[in-house]
Motif scaffolding. Structure first.
Motif, PDB file in Angstrom:
ATOM      1  N   ASN A 163       0.816  -1.212   0.000  1.00  0.00           N
ATOM      2  CA  ASN A 163       0.000   0.000   0.000  1.00  0.00           C
ATOM      3  C   ASN A 163       0.850   1.264   0.000  1.00  0.00           C
ATOM      4  O   ASN A 163       0.497   2.260  -0.641  1.00  0.00           O
ATOM      5  CB  ASN A 163      -0.946  -0.011   1.199  1.00  0.00           C
ATOM      6  N   LEU A 164       1.977   1.218   0.693  1.00  0.00           N
ATOM      7  CA  LEU A 164       2.882   2.358   0.662  1.00  0.00           C
ATOM      8  C   LEU A 164       3.452   2.525  -0.752  1.00  0.00           C
ATOM      9  O   LEU A 164       3.570   3.645  -1.261  1.00  0.00           O
ATOM     10  CB  LEU A 164       4.007   2.151   1.672  1.00  0.00           C
ATOM     11  N   GLY A 165       3.751   1.404  -1.400  1.00  0.00           N
ATOM     12  CA  GLY A 165       4.219   1.461  -2.781  1.00  0.00           C
ATOM     13  C   GLY A 165       3.180   2.057  -3.712  1.00  0.00           C
ATOM     14  O   GLY A 165       3.509   2.801  -4.637  1.00  0.00           O
ATOM     15  N   ALA A 166       1.896   1.759  -3.445  1.00  0.00           N
ATOM     16  CA  ALA A 166       0.820   2.311  -4.269  1.00  0.00           C
ATOM     17  C   ALA A 166       0.752   3.828  -4.140  1.00  0.00           C
ATOM     18  O   ALA A 166       0.498   4.539  -5.123  1.00  0.00           O
ATOM     19  CB  ALA A 166      -0.512   1.690  -3.871  1.00  0.00           C
ATOM     20  N   ILE A 167       0.999   4.327  -2.931  1.00  0.00           N
ATOM     21  CA  ILE A 167       1.018   5.781  -2.733  1.00  0.00           C
ATOM     22  C   ILE A 167       2.159   6.402  -3.540  1.00  0.00           C
ATOM     23  O   ILE A 167       1.976   7.396  -4.243  1.00  0.00           O
ATOM     24  CB  ILE A 167       1.167   6.131  -1.245  1.00  0.00           C
ATOM     25  N   TYR A 168       3.352   5.814  -3.437  1.00  0.00           N
ATOM     26  CA  TYR A 168       4.499   6.349  -4.168  1.00  0.00           C
ATOM     27  C   TYR A 168       4.256   6.306  -5.676  1.00  0.00           C
ATOM     28  O   TYR A 168       4.627   7.237  -6.401  1.00  0.00           O
ATOM     29  CB  TYR A 168       5.763   5.568  -3.817  1.00  0.00           C
ATOM     30  N   PHE A 169       3.627   5.229  -6.148  1.00  0.00           N
ATOM     31  CA  PHE A 169       3.324   5.131  -7.578  1.00  0.00           C
ATOM     32  C   PHE A 169       2.383   6.252  -7.992  1.00  0.00           C
ATOM     33  O   PHE A 169       2.575   6.892  -9.021  1.00  0.00           O
ATOM     34  CB  PHE A 169       2.690   3.770  -7.892  1.00  0.00           C
ATOM     35  N   GLY A 170       1.363   6.501  -7.165  1.00  0.00           N
ATOM     36  CA  GLY A 170       0.423   7.574  -7.457  1.00  0.00           C
ATOM     37  C   GLY A 170       1.070   8.946  -7.469  1.00  0.00           C
ATOM     38  O   GLY A 170       0.613   9.854  -8.167  1.00  0.00           O
ATOM     39  N   GLN A 171       2.162   9.079  -6.706  1.00  0.00           N
ATOM     40  CA  GLN A 171       2.890  10.348  -6.667  1.00  0.00           C
ATOM     41  C   GLN A 171       3.929  10.447  -7.779  1.00  0.00           C
ATOM     42  O   GLN A 171       4.591  11.476  -7.911  1.00  0.00           O
ATOM     43  CB  GLN A 171       3.576  10.509  -5.311  1.00  0.00           C
TER      44      GLN A 171
ATOM     45  N   ASP B  81       6.624   8.549  -7.990  1.00  0.00           N
ATOM     46  CA  ASP B  81       7.953   8.155  -7.517  1.00  0.00           C
ATOM     47  C   ASP B  81       8.130   6.663  -7.769  1.00  0.00           C
ATOM     48  O   ASP B  81       7.904   5.823  -6.885  1.00  0.00           O
ATOM     49  CB  ASP B  81       8.106   8.475  -6.021  1.00  0.00           C
ATOM     50  N   LEU B  82       8.535   6.335  -8.990  1.00  0.00           N
ATOM     51  CA  LEU B  82       8.619   4.931  -9.387  1.00  0.00           C
ATOM     52  C   LEU B  82       9.725   4.185  -8.645  1.00  0.00           C
ATOM     53  O   LEU B  82       9.591   2.984  -8.382  1.00  0.00           O
ATOM     54  CB  LEU B  82       8.848   4.825 -10.900  1.00  0.00           C
ATOM     55  N   ASP B  83      10.804   4.888  -8.299  1.00  0.00           N
ATOM     56  CA  ASP B  83      11.900   4.227  -7.588  1.00  0.00           C
ATOM     57  C   ASP B  83      11.446   3.728  -6.219  1.00  0.00           C
ATOM     58  O   ASP B  83      11.710   2.583  -5.838  1.00  0.00           O
ATOM     59  CB  ASP B  83      13.089   5.177  -7.430  1.00  0.00           C
ATOM     60  N   LYS B  84      10.760   4.599  -5.474  1.00  0.00           N
ATOM     61  CA  LYS B  84      10.286   4.197  -4.150  1.00  0.00           C
ATOM     62  C   LYS B  84       9.181   3.143  -4.255  1.00  0.00           C
ATOM     63  O   LYS B  84       9.102   2.223  -3.437  1.00  0.00           O
ATOM     64  CB  LYS B  84       9.780   5.413  -3.373  1.00  0.00           C
TER      65      LYS B  84
ATOM     66  N   MET C 260       9.415  -0.595  -2.507  1.00  0.00           N
ATOM     67  CA  MET C 260       8.460  -1.146  -1.555  1.00  0.00           C
ATOM     68  C   MET C 260       7.878  -2.470  -2.037  1.00  0.00           C
ATOM     69  O   MET C 260       7.700  -3.407  -1.248  1.00  0.00           O
ATOM     70  CB  MET C 260       7.335  -0.144  -1.291  1.00  0.00           C
ATOM     71  N   ASN C 261       7.582  -2.566  -3.333  1.00  0.00           N
ATOM     72  CA  ASN C 261       7.019  -3.820  -3.836  1.00  0.00           C
ATOM     73  C   ASN C 261       8.058  -4.934  -3.861  1.00  0.00           C
ATOM     74  O   ASN C 261       7.723  -6.094  -3.622  1.00  0.00           O
ATOM     75  CB  ASN C 261       6.411  -3.603  -5.228  1.00  0.00           C
TER      76      ASN C 261
ATOM     77  N   GLN D 208       5.913  -1.129 -16.909  1.00  0.00           N
ATOM     78  CA  GLN D 208       5.117  -0.631 -18.029  1.00  0.00           C
ATOM     79  C   GLN D 208       5.234   0.887 -18.127  1.00  0.00           C
ATOM     80  O   GLN D 208       5.379   1.442 -19.219  1.00  0.00           O
ATOM     81  CB  GLN D 208       3.655  -1.042 -17.845  1.00  0.00           C
ATOM     82  N   GLN D 209       5.196   1.549 -16.978  1.00  0.00           N
ATOM     83  CA  GLN D 209       5.333   3.005 -16.951  1.00  0.00           C
ATOM     84  C   GLN D 209       6.691   3.427 -17.486  1.00  0.00           C
ATOM     85  O   GLN D 209       6.828   4.500 -18.092  1.00  0.00           O
ATOM     86  CB  GLN D 209       5.151   3.512 -15.512  1.00  0.00           C
ATOM     87  N   ARG D 210       7.693   2.594 -17.268  1.00  0.00           N
ATOM     88  CA  ARG D 210       9.044   2.883 -17.745  1.00  0.00           C
ATOM     89  C   ARG D 210       9.271   2.403 -19.175  1.00  0.00           C
ATOM     90  O   ARG D 210      10.393   2.498 -19.688  1.00  0.00           O
ATOM     91  CB  ARG D 210      10.057   2.216 -16.809  1.00  0.00           C
TER      92      ARG D 210
END
Length: 209
Positions: free
Chosen positions: A66-74, A76-79, A83-84, A106-108
């Protein structure tokens, strides 16, 4: 989010905050508080609560996801990746964590790694519809139309009313040359509220004219 749920959130947050004060070592209390903060749009507080859950229990893979999902939404693909990957290190069979990595790759635009991650997610959890649907997108981008259609149909078996699933199947069928069926799924995606690409709509209508 329903209005009823939105109105209940302040009360739920207050109760969970109190529970965290009373049980400062409860990983579940902080995890659930983080999730409710996310629903309320209180993202900074959600991050702190989920980070606290992970400090309490460094095996809390769900908090990491879930923390990774927040970073993805922001953005911040590295973070998000970090987390994942930590979640997978804790639980290698986490289909959701593998699927999230697929989205990151995919985003990258690293489609081979994305496909590998989605396939791993499906191997861990064959009923994870989102993994099938996102796999469809990547396979379509790579021109693997037959595999894309198969993946899309599987995703829709699991979630028949998925707007994304119908849209992705429509696109895959279009590139395969099956324009009539593509229109059926495009119309269904629109009916379910999906914002179909106007260029795709125009191109498909031209093919059917």
């Amino acid at each position: 989010m329903s209005e009823e749920l939105r109105e209940d959130l302040p009360k739920v947050i207050e109760e969970l905050e109190q529970k965290c004060k009373e049980h400062p070592n409860s990983v579940m209390a902080f995890h659930h508080l983080g999730l409710v903060y996310m629903k309320a749009g209180r993202i900074e507080e959600a991050v702190k609560a989920l980070e606290k859950a992970i400090v309490i229990d460094n095996l809390s893979s769900e908090s990491m996801i879930n923390l990774g999902a927040i970073y993805f939404g922001q953005g911040d693909l590295d973070k998000a990746q970090e987390m994942n990957e930590k979640a997978i290190a804790v639980n290698s069979d986490s289909g959701q964590a593998h699927a999230n990595l697929g989205l990151i790759w995919q985003q990258r635009s690293d489609f081979d790694k994305a496909i590998s991650a989605y396939n791993k997610a499906i191997q861990c959890n064959p009923k994870l519809a989102s993994a099938w649907m996102n796999l469809t997108s990547v396979l379509t981008m790579k021109g693997e139309d037959d595999r894309a259609i198969t993946a899309a149909r599987k995703g829709l078996e699991l979630e028949p009313d998925s707007p994304l699933g119908h849209n992705n199947l429509a696109v895959a069928l279009y590139f395969k040359g099956n324009f009539s069926e593509a229109k059926i799924h495009m119309d269904k995606a629109k009916e379910l509220g999906y914002s179909v690409d106007p260029n795709f709509v125009a191109s498909l209508e031209e093919k059917l004219a």
